[in-house]
Design a protein around this motif. Structure first.
Motif, short mmCIF file in Angstrom:
data_model
loop_
_atom_site.label_atom_id
_atom_site.label_comp_id
_atom_site.label_asym_id
_atom_site.label_seq_id
_atom_site.Cartn_x
_atom_site.Cartn_y
_atom_site.Cartn_z
N MET A 1 0.60 -1.21 0.00
CA MET A 1 0.07 -0.16 0.08
C MET A 1 0.93 1.34 -0.01
O MET A 1 1.99 1.37 0.64
N ALA A 2 0.43 2.21 -0.65
CA ALA A 2 1.44 3.41 -0.69
C ALA A 2 1.18 4.41 0.39
O ALA A 2 0.25 4.15 1.16
N GLU A 3 2.34 4.82 0.77
CA GLU A 3 2.17 5.64 2.00
C GLU A 3 1.16 6.90 1.72
O GLU A 3 0.88 7.54 0.86
N ILE A 4 0.71 7.00 3.01
CA ILE A 4 -0.47 8.13 3.08
C ILE A 4 0.42 9.48 3.22
O ILE A 4 1.16 9.63 4.18
N PRO A 5 0.02 10.32 2.28
CA PRO A 5 0.75 11.80 2.48
C PRO A 5 0.35 12.68 3.66
O PRO A 5 -0.65 12.49 4.23
N ASP A 6 1.47 13.41 4.29
CA ASP A 6 1.23 14.15 5.61
C ASP A 6 0.33 15.26 5.35
O ASP A 6 -0.63 15.47 4.11
N ILE A 7 -0.31 15.74 6.45
CA ILE A 7 -1.23 17.02 6.13
C ILE A 7 -0.63 18.05 5.51
O ILE A 7 0.49 18.52 5.80
N SER A 8 -1.15 18.63 4.51
CA SER A 8 -0.63 19.71 3.47
C SER A 8 -0.97 21.10 4.33
O SER A 8 -1.80 21.24 5.10
N ASP A 9 -0.38 21.97 3.52
CA ASP A 9 -0.48 23.48 4.15
C ASP A 9 -1.98 23.83 3.99
O ASP A 9 -2.68 24.61 4.76
N THR A 10 -2.59 23.34 2.75
CA THR A 10 -4.07 23.62 2.30
C THR A 10 -4.98 23.00 3.41
O THR A 10 -5.79 23.62 3.68
N GLU A 11 -4.71 21.72 3.67
CA GLU A 11 -5.48 21.03 4.76
C GLU A 11 -5.51 21.91 5.98
O GLU A 11 -6.44 22.00 6.67
N ARG A 12 -4.22 22.04 6.58
CA ARG A 12 -4.10 22.92 7.94
C ARG A 12 -4.94 24.24 7.81
O ARG A 12 -5.38 24.47 8.57
N TRP A 13 -4.81 25.01 6.49
CA TRP A 13 -5.58 26.16 6.49
C TRP A 13 -6.92 25.87 6.69
O TRP A 13 -7.60 26.63 7.41
N ILE A 14 -7.45 25.08 6.03
CA ILE A 14 -8.76 24.58 5.91
C ILE A 14 -9.22 24.32 7.82
O ILE A 14 -10.27 24.65 8.00
N LEU A 15 -8.48 23.47 8.44
CA LEU A 15 -8.76 23.28 9.59
C LEU A 15 -8.87 24.44 10.54
O LEU A 15 -9.72 24.73 11.25
N GLU A 16 -7.45 25.38 10.42
CA GLU A 16 -7.45 26.50 10.98
C GLU A 16 -8.61 27.47 11.14
O GLU A 16 -9.26 28.06 11.96
N THR A 17 -8.97 27.58 9.72
CA THR A 17 -10.02 28.66 9.43
C THR A 17 -11.28 28.34 9.90
O THR A 17 -12.14 28.99 10.57
N THR A 18 -11.82 26.79 9.85
CA THR A 18 -13.02 26.35 10.02
C THR A 18 -12.90 26.34 11.89
O THR A 18 -14.14 26.73 12.34
N LEU A 19 -11.99 26.13 12.33
CA LEU A 19 -11.95 25.94 14.00
C LEU A 19 -11.95 27.52 14.39
O LEU A 19 -12.68 27.74 15.46
N LYS A 20 -11.48 28.39 13.74
CA LYS A 20 -11.55 29.94 14.22
C LYS A 20 -12.96 30.55 14.10
O LYS A 20 -13.15 31.19 14.84
N GLU A 21 -13.40 30.13 12.97
CA GLU A 21 -14.92 30.59 12.75
C GLU A 21 -15.97 29.79 13.74
O GLU A 21 -16.78 30.63 14.34
N ARG A 22 -15.50 28.49 14.40
CA ARG A 22 -16.28 27.80 15.22
C ARG A 22 -16.02 28.50 16.66
O ARG A 22 -17.18 28.86 17.27
N TYR A 23 -14.99 28.82 17.05
CA TYR A 23 -14.46 29.32 18.21
C TYR A 23 -14.11 30.59 18.61
O TYR A 23 -13.92 31.08 19.75
N GLY A 24 -13.89 31.33 17.55
CA GLY A 24 -13.80 32.97 17.64
C GLY A 24 -12.42 32.94 17.99
O GLY A 24 -12.09 34.29 18.30
N ARG A 25 -11.37 32.03 17.91
CA ARG A 25 -10.16 32.31 18.23
C ARG A 25 -9.34 31.29 17.65
O ARG A 25 -9.90 30.26 17.25
N ASP A 26 -8.18 31.33 17.40
CA ASP A 26 -7.12 30.31 16.91
C ASP A 26 -7.06 29.18 17.93
O ASP A 26 -6.91 29.56 19.35
N LEU A 27 -6.79 28.04 17.66
CA LEU A 27 -6.62 26.79 18.52
C LEU A 27 -5.40 26.30 18.19
O LEU A 27 -4.99 26.36 16.87
N GLU A 28 -4.75 25.78 19.06
CA GLU A 28 -3.50 25.11 18.59
C GLU A 28 -3.66 23.61 18.30
O GLU A 28 -4.57 22.88 18.91
N LEU A 29 -3.36 23.42 17.03
CA LEU A 29 -3.35 22.11 16.16
C LEU A 29 -2.21 21.39 16.64
O LEU A 29 -1.09 21.98 16.30
N GLN A 30 -2.27 20.16 16.91
CA GLN A 30 -1.19 19.20 17.07
C GLN A 30 -1.24 18.19 15.98
O GLN A 30 -2.17 17.71 15.56
#
Length: 120
Positions: A1-30
């Motif tokens: 099976m092929a290796e699964i690619p790491d979380i991309s910058d675009t995916e991280r941006w999607i997460l950060e943007t969505t979470l900021k909209e939900r919580y009204g602030r930046d959350l620390e992603l690990q």
């Protein structure tokens, strides 16, 4: 099976943007890696990139990247209190994170008694 690619910058941006909209602030992603069974029938574990965060109410969230554009998710309070969205896998990260946040919000509302439980 092929290796699964790491979380991309675009995916991280999607997460950060969505979470900021939900919580009204930046959350620390690990970012991490986890070994999981991609399918219940799998005998072998597969290493997958993971994004993890928690909110101020003690809830933890995990999104596993299970393929090039595939994701599964869950939220939990303690190891024995794990919950999902009812969907095994998403092919759109935005849909995955929004569904996860909505499932957790619904769960919290049920626990408070604000909405009726489907289990009743």
């Amino acid at each position: 099976m092929a290796e699964i690619p790491d979380i991309s910058d675009t995916e991280r941006w999607i997460l950060e943007t969505t979470l900021k909209e939900r919580y009204g602030r930046d959350l620390e992603l690990q970012l991490a890696d986890a070994e999981i069974r991609l399918h219940p029938s799998d005998r072998e574990l597969t290493s997958c990139p993971v994004v993890f965060w928690h909110d101020s109410q003690g809830c933890n969230f995990v999104i596993f990247k299970t393929g090039d554009r595939n994701y599964c998710c869950q939220f939990f309070y303690r190891g024995y209190q794990q919950y999902g969205t009812g969907v095994n896998e998403y092919d759109d990260l935005s849909e995955c994170v929004v569904s996860l946040l909505q499932a957790q919000a619904d769960h919290a509302a049920q626990e408070r008694g604000d909405i009726e439980s489907r289990r009743s």
